[in-house]
Design a protein around this motif. Structure first.
Motif, PDB file in Angstrom:
ATOM      1  N   ALA A 193       0.833  -1.203   0.000  1.00  0.00           N
ATOM      2  CA  ALA A 193       0.000   0.000   0.000  1.00  0.00           C
ATOM      3  C   ALA A 193       0.873   1.261   0.000  1.00  0.00           C
ATOM      4  O   ALA A 193       0.617   2.209  -0.752  1.00  0.00           O
ATOM      5  N   LEU A 194       1.896   1.276   0.840  1.00  0.00           N
ATOM      6  CA  LEU A 194       2.784   2.428   0.891  1.00  0.00           C
ATOM      7  C   LEU A 194       3.486   2.634  -0.447  1.00  0.00           C
ATOM      8  O   LEU A 194       3.588   3.761  -0.948  1.00  0.00           O
TER       9      LEU A 194
ATOM     10  N   LEU B  17      -4.869   4.232   4.803  1.00  0.00           N
ATOM     11  CA  LEU B  17      -4.854   2.795   4.512  1.00  0.00           C
ATOM     12  C   LEU B  17      -6.063   2.222   5.229  1.00  0.00           C
ATOM     13  O   LEU B  17      -6.124   2.218   6.469  1.00  0.00           O
ATOM     14  N   ASP B  18      -7.035   1.763   4.444  1.00  0.00           N
ATOM     15  CA  ASP B  18      -8.300   1.301   5.005  1.00  0.00           C
ATOM     16  C   ASP B  18      -8.387  -0.211   4.964  1.00  0.00           C
ATOM     17  O   ASP B  18      -8.374  -0.819   3.894  1.00  0.00           O
TER      18      ASP B  18
ATOM     19  N   ASN C 295      -4.135   9.837  -1.339  1.00  0.00           N
ATOM     20  CA  ASN C 295      -4.526   8.494  -1.754  1.00  0.00           C
ATOM     21  C   ASN C 295      -5.163   7.722  -0.609  1.00  0.00           C
ATOM     22  O   ASN C 295      -4.689   7.790   0.526  1.00  0.00           O
ATOM     23  N   VAL C 296      -6.202   6.975  -0.928  1.00  0.00           N
ATOM     24  CA  VAL C 296      -6.764   6.004   0.003  1.00  0.00           C
ATOM     25  C   VAL C 296      -6.500   4.620  -0.574  1.00  0.00           C
ATOM     26  O   VAL C 296      -6.964   4.288  -1.671  1.00  0.00           O
ATOM     27  N   ALA C 297      -5.726   3.816   0.143  1.00  0.00           N
ATOM     28  CA  ALA C 297      -5.444   2.443  -0.272  1.00  0.00           C
ATOM     29  C   ALA C 297      -6.394   1.529   0.475  1.00  0.00           C
ATOM     30  O   ALA C 297      -6.456   1.566   1.706  1.00  0.00           O
ATOM     31  N   ILE C 298      -7.148   0.705  -0.241  1.00  0.00           N
ATOM     32  CA  ILE C 298      -8.119  -0.177   0.377  1.00  0.00           C
ATOM     33  C   ILE C 298      -7.628  -1.615   0.279  1.00  0.00           C
ATOM     34  O   ILE C 298      -7.293  -2.101  -0.806  1.00  0.00           O
ATOM     35  N   CYS C 299      -7.568  -2.306   1.429  1.00  0.00           N
ATOM     36  CA  CYS C 299      -7.037  -3.677   1.430  1.00  0.00           C
ATOM     37  C   CYS C 299      -7.886  -4.644   2.233  1.00  0.00           C
ATOM     38  O   CYS C 299      -7.512  -5.803   2.390  1.00  0.00           O
TER      39      CYS C 299
ATOM     40  N   SER D 174      -7.341   9.753  -4.923  1.00  0.00           N
ATOM     41  CA  SER D 174      -7.256   8.486  -5.638  1.00  0.00           C
ATOM     42  C   SER D 174      -7.596   7.333  -4.696  1.00  0.00           C
ATOM     43  O   SER D 174      -7.190   7.341  -3.532  1.00  0.00           O
ATOM     44  N   LEU D 175      -8.326   6.360  -5.205  1.00  0.00           N
ATOM     45  CA  LEU D 175      -8.640   5.142  -4.466  1.00  0.00           C
ATOM     46  C   LEU D 175      -7.841   4.010  -5.098  1.00  0.00           C
ATOM     47  O   LEU D 175      -8.020   3.690  -6.272  1.00  0.00           O
ATOM     48  N   LEU D 176      -6.945   3.418  -4.312  1.00  0.00           N
ATOM     49  CA  LEU D 176      -6.029   2.404  -4.815  1.00  0.00           C
ATOM     50  C   LEU D 176      -6.379   1.048  -4.220  1.00  0.00           C
ATOM     51  O   LEU D 176      -6.431   0.886  -3.001  1.00  0.00           O
ATOM     52  N   GLY D 177      -6.592   0.068  -5.064  1.00  0.00           N
ATOM     53  CA  GLY D 177      -6.852  -1.285  -4.597  1.00  0.00           C
ATOM     54  C   GLY D 177      -5.547  -2.017  -4.326  1.00  0.00           C
ATOM     55  O   GLY D 177      -4.626  -1.976  -5.135  1.00  0.00           O
ATOM     56  N   ILE D 178      -5.480  -2.686  -3.174  1.00  0.00           N
ATOM     57  CA  ILE D 178      -4.266  -3.406  -2.777  1.00  0.00           C
ATOM     58  C   ILE D 178      -4.570  -4.896  -2.753  1.00  0.00           C
ATOM     59  O   ILE D 178      -5.283  -5.393  -1.878  1.00  0.00           O
TER      60      ILE D 178
END
Length: 332
Positions: free
Chosen positions: A137-138, A220-221, A240-244, A265-269
């Motif tokens: 995520a980072l 980081l959600d 950025n919001v990283a969703i995991c 930005s919404l980033l899928g992890i």
């Protein structure tokens, strides 16, 4: 070849069942690298697979465990030699091939990572998939121009394994971390890992507006659902919001406003299928500049294979805290 113990999962005409079995290495999934396992770990996905509460395995029977670390005992790939220390996370373990909950594991060479200098086998499994996910995520956030200057990074589900390791990793990388958790009695512990602020999710009131006063540089959600819906309007421009994770649900309500007004930005992890070059890069970071500084504190429990069912039950009941390390003792 040796016989060994493994935590094996079945699903057939006799029903879904798990337990410790003795098996031959010849019965393991195909692969180029045979490893004598030293450690594994317990992730939420392992608990779902080990109880049948989630559809994780795509074929049966398989040994559980999505993480493993140990020493090579045989290899048909010239990149790996006997006694090499290696690790593997995700990559089909306990999904399409036998996983790490056995005294031996046979791995696909493509996804077998040499243990980087700066990490022990034990440390690598305290990190495991949970820490790898946080570090991925980072990496993705920084690839999308996330910097500490954008503001504090919120970490939801902060009392879980991913959350704790994310606090440690992000703070080590120079970010101010705000931990969000429903377990206020753990706040002192989270501050000790590097959280500069702790927020009780039960007292976190979201306005429900499409846009609200920016509060976080990114997030980081681990939760999803209404938590993700509430976070998006609070992200600073170009954060950025990283969703995991999806512990709070797989659906969420939002509008386009955070994305087209603030450029969020919404980033899928998705850690399980991470490309080989990214895996190696992330593990190098985890062994050096991003290495968590509080691994022994984060490893709140260490168990053997026989204790796994109880660990799974507690995790699915919401009674887990930190990381559970699985100690694999070979009897051969």
């Amino acid at each position: 070849m040796p016989r060994f113990r493994a935590f094996r999962i079945h699903n057939d005409d006799a029903g879904y069942r798990t337990g410790i079995e003795t098996m031959d290495t010849e019965a393991l999934s195909p692969g180029e690298v045979l490893v004598k396992a030293a450690y594994s770990s317990v992730n939420y996905k392992d608990a779902l697979a080990g109880t049948g509460k989630g559809r994780i395995l795509r074929t049966y029977p398989l040994n559980g465990g999505i993480d493993v670390a140990g020493h090579v005992v045989a290899s048909t790939d010239p990149a790996f030699r006997e006694d090499d220390a290696v690790l593997c996370t995700g990559s089909g373990l306990s999904e399409t091939r036998d996983g790490g909950y056995g005294e031996y594991a046979r791995l696909d060479a493509r996804w077998t990572i040499p243990l980087p200098a700066g990490l022990s086998l034990r440390e690598s499994m305290i990190i495991g998939t949970a820490g790898f996910t946080a570090a991925l995520a980072l990496l993705r956030m920084q690839d999308n121009r996330q910097t500490p200057a954008l503001g504090p990074v919120a970490v939801t589900g902060a009392s879980g394994g991913v959350g704790m390791l994310a606090i440690d990793i992000f703070s080590r990388a120079g970010y101010e971390v705000h931990a969000i958790s429903g377990k206020a009695d753990h706040f002192d512990f989270l501050r000790g890992l590097g959280a500069s602020e702790c927020i009780d999710r039960h007292q976190l009131a979201f306005s429900g507006k499409p846009m609200d006063s920016a509060r976080f540089g990114g997030a980081l959600d681990n939760v999803g659902g209404s938590m993700l819906s509430g976070l998006l309007p609070l992200i600073n421009p170009y954060g950025n919001v990283a969703i995991c994770g999806n512990a709070g649900g797989i659906a969420f309500d939002s509008t386009v406003m955070p994305f087209i007004i603030r450029g969020a930005s919404l980033l899928g992890i998705a850690s399980a299928g991470t490309a080989r070059d990214l895996r190696e890069s992330i593990w190098q970071h985890l062994a050096s500049d991003w290495k968590p500084q509080h691994l022994e504190r984060i490893a709140t429990r260490e168990v053997g294979l026989d204790e796994l069912p109880g660990v799974f039950a507690r995790m699915l009941a919401g009674d887990s805290f930190g990381r559970t390390l699985v100690r694999i003792e070979s009897t051969v």
